[in-house]
Design a protein around this motif. Structure first.
Motif, short mmCIF file in Angstrom:
data_model
loop_
_atom_site.label_atom_id
_atom_site.label_comp_id
_atom_site.label_asym_id
_atom_site.label_seq_id
_atom_site.Cartn_x
_atom_site.Cartn_y
_atom_site.Cartn_z
N ALA A 180 0.83 -1.21 0.00
CA ALA A 180 0.00 0.00 0.00
C ALA A 180 0.86 1.25 0.00
O ALA A 180 1.95 1.28 0.59
CB ALA A 180 -0.91 -0.01 1.22
N GLU A 181 0.38 2.29 -0.65
CA GLU A 181 1.18 3.51 -0.82
C GLU A 181 1.54 4.14 0.51
O GLU A 181 2.66 4.66 0.69
CB GLU A 181 0.41 4.51 -1.69
N GLN A 182 0.66 4.08 1.49
CA GLN A 182 0.94 4.70 2.77
C GLN A 182 1.97 3.93 3.58
O GLN A 182 2.52 4.46 4.57
CB GLN A 182 -0.34 4.87 3.60
N ASP A 183 2.26 2.66 3.17
CA ASP A 183 3.23 1.85 3.91
C ASP A 183 4.58 1.78 3.22
O ASP A 183 5.51 1.15 3.75
CB ASP A 183 2.69 0.42 4.08
N ARG A 184 4.73 2.40 2.06
CA ARG A 184 5.96 2.21 1.28
C ARG A 184 7.20 2.82 1.93
O ARG A 184 8.30 2.32 1.71
CB ARG A 184 5.76 2.78 -0.12
N ALA A 185 7.05 3.90 2.66
CA ALA A 185 8.21 4.50 3.33
C ALA A 185 8.59 3.71 4.58
O ALA A 185 9.77 3.59 4.93
CB ALA A 185 7.93 5.96 3.70
N ARG A 186 7.60 3.09 5.25
CA ARG A 186 7.86 2.43 6.52
C ARG A 186 8.54 1.08 6.37
O ARG A 186 9.19 0.61 7.32
CB ARG A 186 6.52 2.26 7.26
N ILE A 187 8.44 0.46 5.20
CA ILE A 187 8.99 -0.90 5.08
C ILE A 187 10.52 -0.90 5.12
O ILE A 187 11.12 -1.96 5.31
CB ILE A 187 8.52 -1.56 3.76
N PHE A 188 11.15 0.28 4.96
CA PHE A 188 12.61 0.32 5.01
C PHE A 188 13.13 0.54 6.43
O PHE A 188 14.34 0.64 6.64
CB PHE A 188 13.14 1.43 4.09
N GLU A 189 12.24 0.62 7.41
CA GLU A 189 12.65 0.72 8.79
C GLU A 189 13.02 -0.66 9.32
O GLU A 189 12.45 -1.67 8.92
CB GLU A 189 11.53 1.33 9.64
N ALA A 190 13.97 -0.68 10.26
CA ALA A 190 14.44 -1.96 10.80
C ALA A 190 13.32 -2.67 11.57
O ALA A 190 12.57 -2.03 12.31
CB ALA A 190 15.64 -1.72 11.72
N PHE A 191 13.21 -3.97 11.36
CA PHE A 191 12.25 -4.85 12.04
C PHE A 191 10.81 -4.42 11.77
O PHE A 191 9.92 -4.63 12.60
CB PHE A 191 12.51 -4.91 13.55
N SER A 192 10.60 -3.81 10.61
CA SER A 192 9.25 -3.36 10.29
C SER A 192 8.48 -4.49 9.61
O SER A 192 8.96 -5.14 8.69
CB SER A 192 9.32 -2.14 9.36
N ARG A 193 7.23 -4.73 10.08
CA ARG A 193 6.32 -5.69 9.45
C ARG A 193 4.98 -4.99 9.24
O ARG A 193 4.44 -4.40 10.17
CB ARG A 193 6.13 -6.93 10.32
N LEU A 194 4.49 -5.07 8.02
CA LEU A 194 3.30 -4.32 7.70
C LEU A 194 2.02 -5.00 8.18
O LEU A 194 1.05 -4.35 8.51
CB LEU A 194 3.22 -4.08 6.19
N ASP A 195 1.99 -6.34 8.19
CA ASP A 195 0.77 -7.04 8.60
C ASP A 195 1.15 -8.42 9.09
O ASP A 195 2.32 -8.78 9.18
CB ASP A 195 -0.23 -7.12 7.43
N ASP A 196 0.15 -9.23 9.38
CA ASP A 196 0.40 -10.55 9.95
C ASP A 196 1.04 -11.50 8.95
O ASP A 196 1.55 -12.55 9.32
CB ASP A 196 -0.91 -11.16 10.46
N SER A 197 0.97 -11.20 7.65
CA SER A 197 1.57 -12.10 6.68
C SER A 197 3.08 -12.10 6.79
O SER A 197 3.74 -13.04 6.37
CB SER A 197 1.17 -11.68 5.26
N ARG A 198 3.63 -11.01 7.31
CA ARG A 198 5.09 -10.95 7.43
C ARG A 198 5.47 -11.46 8.83
O ARG A 198 5.83 -10.69 9.70
CB ARG A 198 5.58 -9.51 7.22
N THR A 199 5.37 -12.72 9.02
CA THR A 199 5.67 -13.35 10.31
C THR A 199 6.91 -14.19 10.18
O THR A 199 7.51 -14.32 9.12
CB THR A 199 4.49 -14.24 10.75
N ARG A 200 7.26 -14.80 11.26
CA ARG A 200 8.45 -15.66 11.25
C ARG A 200 8.25 -16.86 10.35
O ARG A 200 9.20 -17.46 9.86
CB ARG A 200 8.75 -16.12 12.68
N ALA A 201 7.02 -17.22 10.12
CA ALA A 201 6.77 -18.36 9.25
C ALA A 201 7.23 -18.06 7.83
O ALA A 201 7.59 -18.96 7.08
CB ALA A 201 5.29 -18.71 9.26
N SER A 202 7.23 -16.77 7.47
CA SER A 202 7.68 -16.42 6.13
C SER A 202 9.19 -16.35 6.04
O SER A 202 9.74 -16.19 4.95
CB SER A 202 7.08 -15.07 5.71
N GLY A 203 9.84 -16.42 7.17
CA GLY A 203 11.30 -16.43 7.16
C GLY A 203 11.94 -15.07 7.23
O GLY A 203 13.14 -14.96 7.10
N GLY A 204 11.20 -13.98 7.44
CA GLY A 204 11.77 -12.64 7.44
C GLY A 204 11.89 -12.09 8.84
O GLY A 204 11.15 -12.45 9.74
#
Length: 550
Positions: free
Chosen positions: A471-495
């Motif tokens: 999403a456009e409003q989240d594009r700047a925040r994803i470059f922050e350390a340990f940033s996860r935008l939603d539940d899909s970005r969990t440890r199960a995904s390996g990130g």
């Protein structure tokens, strides 16, 4: 160049200041000398004006007065007019001088002619108007004649009456013995013949050259009337030169202080900000005024403060995130170890050992990511830029990704082999690897890798996927350390939320930037990092504003 250097501005300001003060001093000297010259002319004529007015006042009739004035005019060889008071328009200052039995002098600089106005003691209806267009020995030798004409009415009391009229003369007049003057025989002989003698004295002191007029006393050959010494007008006496010099130095010091004051004020602001920083307060920022060295210093200080503050905040966030990220694998390892102690089934024990091994590998991966991020975040790493075939790096990452058997399609559109860029190979590989790994993790089926050099000379690598995008409003925040935008970005995904932060920092140290938008072809996210294909300057030279844009 001039407006960017405060020191050049100060030097130029000093030159201009010296020129302006020199012009001001010259004009001031001219004005002061004009006034001094006027006062000098008046002082020379005041005493003579008094004795002339006294001589006219002694005449009984109007005709006798006119005859006396005519004789005085012949003696001085200067025209003297007996005019009515209503024909002379006097200023207030001139009226005051005449009331004090002094002369009023009007000087015409164009014709070098002075007009002397004399008042008459017993005749307020008339003035004596003298046109002085020359001053020579004839005029100077006439002065003692008028004084002796005044003293002739007081025989035996000459010295007493000289003392009475001395206040009207700016130079001394007295009666001395001829032997006290040290005259040579020729001068003494001229005095014996009833001729006046003019003595010139060149004094090395502040008085300069002086003139004395020596005239014989009637009926007393042993004594003479001495008028003077009369100093010649000095255009630059010691007092005036010293005063103008001190005034010029004072004005110069004020001008220098005015030039230095802005720099002093800015330095005080820098010192205040540094003291605040030393006490732990990093919120103070300096105003950036202009484009000179101090403005650059203020800008550098603000950038340094922003960087230090951001580092401290990043370290705090890193510590909180690390402690959070380490808890889960450590807890799973501890749980697995407890399960091993209570389980006798060999196959189950092997399964638990494999899970513990995966958790340990995850810890190693997390620690490696944290160390890489910390190294890039704390300061400029040691970069060894070299010329690299961009297609080699892209092909290497594509091959390594396909070897992982991710069941995702990796499409590589390599640039031509002649596309050469300057970069640190290890960090460039890490950028492409992180971007591709992130795309594989969140795509549906396909990932596309491209690269090359744009028309503006910027090299780029681009990774696209067909996933849900960002999403456009989240594009700047994803470059922050340990940033996860939603539940899909969990440890199960390996990130762990560090991959894109590492990409952002590498882009910064490369002198470039990374950005994300929507893929126009695949519809998912498109990540693109750009940097100068030819590294002409050090990446550390980027401003904080550029850094924040990454």
């Amino acid at each position: 160049m001039f407006k960017h250097s405060i020191f050049l501005r100060i030097y130029a300001g000093l030159v201009i200041l010296v020129v302006l003060i020199a012009i001001f001093s010259y004009l001031l000297v001219q004005i002061i000398n004009y006034q001094r010259a006027q006062e000098y002319r008046e002082s020379l004529t005041d005493g003579l004006s008094f004795v002339i007015s006294q001589g006219v006042a002694r005449q009984q009739t109007d005709q006798q007065k006119r005859d006396w004035i005519s004789d005085a005019s012949d003696l001085l060889e200067l025209p003297i007019y007996y005019v009515g008071a209503d024909r002379v328009d006097l200023t207030r200052a001139e009226q005051k001088r005449i009331k004090e039995q002094k002369s009023a002098v009007r000087y015409d600089a164009k014709t070098a002619t002075a007009y002397v106005i004399l008042g008459l003691q017993d005749d307020l209806q008339h003035y004596l108007y003298v046109k002085v267009d020359k001053i020579g020995e004839r005029q100077m030798k006439a002065v003692p004649i008028f004084i002796l004409d005044y003293l002739i009415y007081y025989p035996g009391q000459e010295r007493e009456y000289l003392e009475k009229i001395q206040k009207y003369f700016s130079y001394p007049i007295n009666i001395q013995s001829i032997r006290d003057l040290g005259l040579d025989p020729e001068q003494v002989g001229r005095l014996r013949q009833d001729n006046s003698v003019i003595l010139y004295r060149d004094n090395a002191s502040v008085r300069g050259t002086t003139i004395s007029i020596v005239s014989p006393m009637p009926n007393n050959p042993a004594e003479v009337l001495v008028i003077g010494p009369i100093p010649l007008f000095n255009w630059m006496p010691f007092q005036l030169s010293a005063g103008i010099t001190l005034l010029s130095l004072f004005l110069l010091s004020l001008g220098i202080y005015g030039l230095i004051l802005p720099m002093q004020r800015k330095l005080r602001q820098v010192n205040y900000a540094l003291n605040k920083m030393k006490s732990g307060n990093l919120s103070v920022r300096l105003p950036v005024e202009g484009t000179d060295e101090l403005a650059g210093l203020a800008s550098s200080y603000n950038s340094m403060s922003d960087h230090i503050q951001r580092l401290i905040e990043a370290q705090r966030e890193l510590m909180r995130a690390v402690s959070h990220e380490l808890r889960t694998p450590v807890a799973r390892i501890r749980f697995g170890m407890e399960m091993l102690t209570d389980e006798d089934d060999y196959d189950y024990r092997v399964q638990q050992m494999e899970m513990i091994d995966k958790d340990i590998e995850a810890l190693n991966t997390l620690i490696d990511e944290i160390m890489t991020y910390a190294k890039l975040e704390q300061g400029m790493p040691s970069l060894d830029f070299e010329q690299i075939m961009l297609t080699d790096v892209l092909e290497q990452v594509a091959t390594e990704t396909e070897a992982l058997k991710t069941q995702k399609e990796i499409e590589l559109i390599p640039p031509p082999p002649y596309v050469i860029v300057e970069a640190e190979r290890r960090y460039l590989h890490r950028v492409v690897q992180n971007l591709v790994g992130n795309a594989v993790r969140y795509c549906d089926h396909k990932v596309r890798i491209t690269g090359g050099i744009q028309a503006d000379g910027q090299a780029y690598v681009c990774v696209e996927d067909d996933g849900p995008g960002i999403a456009e409003q989240d594009r700047a925040r994803i470059f922050e350390a340990f940033s996860r935008l939603d539940d899909s970005r969990t440890r199960a995904s390996g990130g762990y939320g560090l991959g894109l932060s590492i990409v952002s920092r590498i882009a910064y140290w490369f002198g470039g930037r990374v950005q994300v938008d929507q893929s126009p072809v695949l519809g998912g996210a498109r990540f693109m990092m750009t940097w100068p294909a030819q590294q002409r300057t050090k990446p550390a030279a980027k401003t904080e504003k550029q850094k924040e844009s990454t």
